[in-house]
Scaffold this active site. Sequence first.
Site, short mmCIF file in Angstrom:
data_model
loop_
_atom_site.label_atom_id
_atom_site.label_comp_id
_atom_site.label_asym_id
_atom_site.label_seq_id
_atom_site.Cartn_x
_atom_site.Cartn_y
_atom_site.Cartn_z
N TRP A 103 0.81 -1.22 0.00
CA TRP A 103 0.00 0.00 0.00
C TRP A 103 0.84 1.26 0.00
O TRP A 103 0.52 2.24 -0.69
CB TRP A 103 -1.00 -0.01 1.16
CG TRP A 103 -2.11 -0.97 0.88
CD1 TRP A 103 -2.38 -2.14 1.55
CD2 TRP A 103 -3.08 -0.89 -0.19
NE1 TRP A 103 -3.45 -2.77 0.98
CE2 TRP A 103 -3.91 -2.03 -0.09
CE3 TRP A 103 -3.33 0.03 -1.20
CZ2 TRP A 103 -4.96 -2.28 -0.97
CZ3 TRP A 103 -4.38 -0.21 -2.09
CH2 TRP A 103 -5.17 -1.36 -1.96
N ASP A 174 -1.12 6.55 6.29
CA ASP A 174 -2.25 5.72 5.84
C ASP A 174 -2.52 4.69 6.95
O ASP A 174 -1.85 3.67 7.03
CB ASP A 174 -1.88 5.03 4.52
CG ASP A 174 -2.97 4.07 4.06
OD1 ASP A 174 -3.98 3.91 4.77
OD2 ASP A 174 -2.79 3.46 2.98
N LYS A 198 -12.66 -1.60 7.57
CA LYS A 198 -11.92 -2.50 8.45
C LYS A 198 -12.40 -2.30 9.89
O LYS A 198 -13.25 -3.03 10.35
CB LYS A 198 -10.42 -2.27 8.29
CG LYS A 198 -9.96 -2.61 6.86
CD LYS A 198 -8.78 -1.82 6.44
CE LYS A 198 -8.58 -1.81 4.94
NZ LYS A 198 -8.55 -3.08 4.25
N1 PMP Z 1 -4.28 1.50 2.22
C1 PMP Z 1 -4.37 0.40 2.98
C2 PMP Z 1 -3.40 0.22 4.10
C3 PMP Z 1 -5.37 -0.54 2.73
O1 PMP Z 1 -5.44 -1.65 3.49
C4 PMP Z 1 -6.28 -0.33 1.68
C5 PMP Z 1 -7.41 -1.30 1.38
N2 PMP Z 1 -7.21 -2.58 1.72
C6 PMP Z 1 -6.14 0.82 0.91
C7 PMP Z 1 -5.14 1.71 1.20
C8 PMP Z 1 -7.10 1.11 -0.23
O2 PMP Z 1 -8.34 1.39 0.27
P1 PMP Z 1 -9.61 1.60 -0.70
O3 PMP Z 1 -9.77 0.33 -1.46
O4 PMP Z 1 -10.74 1.87 0.24
O5 PMP Z 1 -9.29 2.75 -1.58
#
Ligand code: PMP
Length: 362
Positions: A103, A174, A198
């Site tokens: 991520w 994040d 989550k």
């Molecule tokens: N950052 C992290 C740490 C995540 O776990 C996620 C989703 N699993 C995201 C970003 C992306 O989130 P979204 O799909 O809601 O855009």
Amino acid sequence: MNKVFNFSAGPAMLPKQVLRQVKEELYNWNNMGISVIEISHRSKEFLQLMQEAKQDMRDLLDIPETYEVLFCHGGARAQFSAIPMNLLKKSSERVDYIKTGYWAYNAAIEAKKYCDPRIINVVGKKNGLYNIQPISKWDVSENSLYIHYCPNETIDGIAVYETPNFSDKIVVADCSSTLFSGPLNINRFGIIYATAQKNIGISGLTVIIIRKDLLKEPYRVVPSILNYKILADNFSMFNTPVTVSWYVASLMFKWLKTQGGLKEINKRNQEKSALLYNAIDSSNFYYNNISLSNRSYMNIPFFLENNKLNDLFLKESISFGLHGLKGHKVVGGMRASLYNAMTLEGVKKLIRFMKLFSEKYR
Ligand code: PMP
């Protein structure tokens, strides 16, 4: 019915009490004879719900007055763009992106559309285990405007447990898979963001905690729904919000309060993950590949020594009442996400299954 436990990384399990409340109130919310998902976001009842949700969020996380809380659209991925768009004066400005896993790296790739992020890898490998360098060793730029990092990599199952302490740059985090899993020192951050599916409820909402001095008119063209100042000036309702996600988040915050708040929930989270890691480590059948000090307590990837058994493991786990254990495709193997809603009972059931499976196929 066989009691089913859901280990999905997100959208993830909700507390049964919250689901039950959603069901009970669906046709008649707040004694109004209509549903919360069919009333105006500008009605006084919905505004009251929002006011309380924000206050509950502030109480839970002990958010200082110098920070604003925003509720946004577009998932955490929208923030991958919104952050550089809102903060940068010009595209040549120096920004640091700490690469801890999937991520964090994806945030940097998105930022490339707006600037030239310096991607700083901090992951190493020793004796087959991945680790993250201590923050003091991160090679951050002297003159960077901000540093972006991800304290808990949902896919890799690797975590940074130190809190950064940079007074000369904006720290952007994040916290999608850790916010509300325990207390956090908000003062160390400029922007914290987390997608909701989550520990905050259901998808469609991203919460942002932002230092008020950063709520300035951006230097570049930014779509209004991603413009932090416009969002703040309009109580996060510049356009029609995902009212259902906001509603569920409001219930989640109330539920967290009834559970004793973030210290208590963190104690439980630590207990649940310690049990599972212990079962993995003592098995000779399963393994995890993250060094002890960087293991995530929210998302626990594990692998079978004999990966030919993966499909069978998943098939039998579902029959046993365990859902969502398939690891993300970039990592493979299995992953158990133990968010706040996962009970100790669920973790014990998973461990029981893992033991039975290993005895059967050893
Ligand atoms: N950052 C992290 C740490 C995540 O776990 C996620 C989703 N699993 C995201 C970003 C992306 O989130 P979204 O799909 O809601 O855009």
